[in-house]
Motif scaffolding. Sequence first.
Motif, PDB file in Angstrom:
ATOM      1  N   CYS A  49      43.114  47.541  37.151  1.00 39.82           N
ATOM      2  CA  CYS A  49      41.792  47.738  37.815  1.00 39.82           C
ATOM      3  C   CYS A  49      42.336  47.918  39.195  1.00 39.82           C
ATOM      4  N   HIS A  92      35.511  44.582  34.225  1.00 34.99           N
ATOM      5  CA  HIS A  92      36.497  44.083  33.422  1.00 34.99           C
ATOM      6  C   HIS A  92      36.047  42.692  32.961  1.00 34.99           C
ATOM      7  N   ARG A 144      33.900  53.191  34.950  1.00 33.26           N
ATOM      8  CA  ARG A 144      35.395  53.471  35.214  1.00 33.26           C
ATOM      9  C   ARG A 144      35.699  54.592  35.596  1.00 33.26           C
ATOM     10  N   SER A 168      40.168  36.520  41.189  1.00 33.32           N
ATOM     11  CA  SER A 168      40.621  36.472  39.594  1.00 33.32           C
ATOM     12  C   SER A 168      40.874  35.159  39.079  1.00 33.32           C
ATOM     13  N   SER A 218      42.550  54.325  33.585  1.00 31.35           N
ATOM     14  CA  SER A 218      43.305  53.742  34.917  1.00 31.35           C
ATOM     15  C   SER A 218      44.730  53.600  34.743  1.00 31.35           C
ATOM     16  N   MET A 232      45.857  42.581  32.625  1.00 36.75           N
ATOM     17  CA  MET A 232      45.248  43.061  33.519  1.00 36.75           C
ATOM     18  C   MET A 232      46.074  43.252  34.909  1.00 36.75           C
ATOM     19  N   LEU A 292      36.431  47.183  41.817  1.00 33.88           N
ATOM     20  CA  LEU A 292      35.768  47.471  40.320  1.00 33.88           C
ATOM     21  C   LEU A 292      35.989  46.460  39.099  1.00 33.88           C
ATOM     22  N   LEU A 293      36.228  45.373  39.789  1.00 33.73           N
ATOM     23  CA  LEU A 293      36.580  44.197  39.075  1.00 33.73           C
ATOM     24  C   LEU A 293      35.405  43.713  37.854  1.00 33.73           C
ATOM     25  N   LEU A 333      45.564  43.853  38.804  1.00 35.09           N
ATOM     26  CA  LEU A 333      44.403  43.874  39.821  1.00 35.09           C
ATOM     27  C   LEU A 333      45.183  44.365  40.821  1.00 35.09           C
ATOM     28  N   ASP A 339      45.736  46.773  31.015  1.00 36.34           N
ATOM     29  CA  ASP A 339      44.542  47.545  31.744  1.00 36.34           C
ATOM     30  C   ASP A 339      44.865  47.502  33.189  1.00 36.34           C
TER      31      ASP A 339
END
Lengths: 234, 234
Positions: free
Chosen positions: B7, B16, A148, B110, B174, B139, B12-13, B141, B5
């Motif tokens: 992403c 998560h 992360r 997703s 993030s 989240m 970078l998924l 994205l 959060d």
Amino acid sequence: MKHIDVCLTPDLLHLHTIENTIVVVADVFRATSCMVTAFAYGVNSIVPVATIEECRQWQERGYLAAAERNARKVEGFELDNSPFTYMTEQIRGANIAVTTTNGTLAITKSRSAVKVLVGSFLNLDAIARYLKSERYDVMVLCAGWKGRVNMEDTLFAGALIDRLKDSFALAEDSAIMAHRLYCDGKDNLVSYMANASHIRRLQKLGIQRDITYCLQHDLYEEIPVLRGNALVRL
Amino acid sequence: MKHIDVCLTPDLLHLHTIENTIVVVADVFRATSCMVTAFAYGVNSIVPVATIEECRQWQERGYLAAAERNARKVEGFELDNSPFTYMTEQIRGANIAVTTTNGTLAITKSRSAVKVLVGSFLNLDAIARYLKSERYDVMVLCAGWKGRVNMEDTLFAGALIDRLKDSFALAEDSAIMAHRLYCDGKDNLVSYMANASHIRRLQKLGIQRDITYCLQHDLYEEIPVLRGNALVRL
């Protein structure tokens, strides 16, 4: 004009080509700050390794063993991940094998670059001056936290960009964002970092002193560089 | 307290878990801004697909075809990636098949979330109110640009956090970074975005008008949500 780019975590390294680039690896809390401190206190070389076991094997061959896993010390090792443990006479001329959660991985993943330098706020100005004198593009690789992004390494990237912005073009948004964040927070990095996740983790360990130390700018001139498997003084 | 959060890119998924989370996908320039505009102008459904070819197949079945590849229009399609092309009577009650460089990928990646919502500055407040009323973590994205982070989607994440910060805890750095950037730039997003890489790409295409439009807050109440393979009105 040369370019400077930022890779916010090793998990995004596949998006970058680094073969003609100097990579500056930053794991500000605390791996790369420890490494820079170690060279300032006279260490001869540092071998970053992947596992605790590998670190022990180097220890048997006369190396000092340094390790941190999830921000905690490892039993039987001489050094941990606090920069203050490197400020001793024992360090002078020694060779160290080190393994850390994120910093080691970032360094080993960068091997194909022209050069891999170890960056921290502590040697920020020395790094900036060196990069200006070279003809290569630059990429800052933020070590992050288990893949992360994190605040402190991003802020280091922004700080380096702030020193280089007249000599380098900003390649992509990650660089612009890192620079904006640094400009936003630079007047008081300690308080700017106050809510960051790693700070919260570290404060549980009672090491506010390490945090304050690692955010100091330009204490040392040493630039560790990867040569083969070891970091040595540039 | 619920968590929010961010992403920063679909690449970078893997870091998560979204199975118990509502995902808000943002591709501000311009896919998700177009989608929100389309629903505001009365579209019935939007099917995001992976390829131009797939888009053509839906077109043969009576769908309007919308596509953008590298920020350019596709030959023979009714719609492109400019939100202004969606502001017509032709849209009312229509079904659209759309493929874009980054937004479609982010939406399809997703699918395992509790719900996938389409976010943009245009429907920011409607999304914020809905998320407050639900019991799930959130989240954002960011669709990014070919795997890389970008400024505009990160700023959207920060804007949403700014509306939700009293009801949600910020999970990781993030989210903190996105929020700091938004607070730094919110007084004039257009000029704050001026050097961003995607802006530079878009300006070459002469679509400053799209940029200014997509950065407007709270124009519409519509929230597109993924149901099966199609986006419909929530």
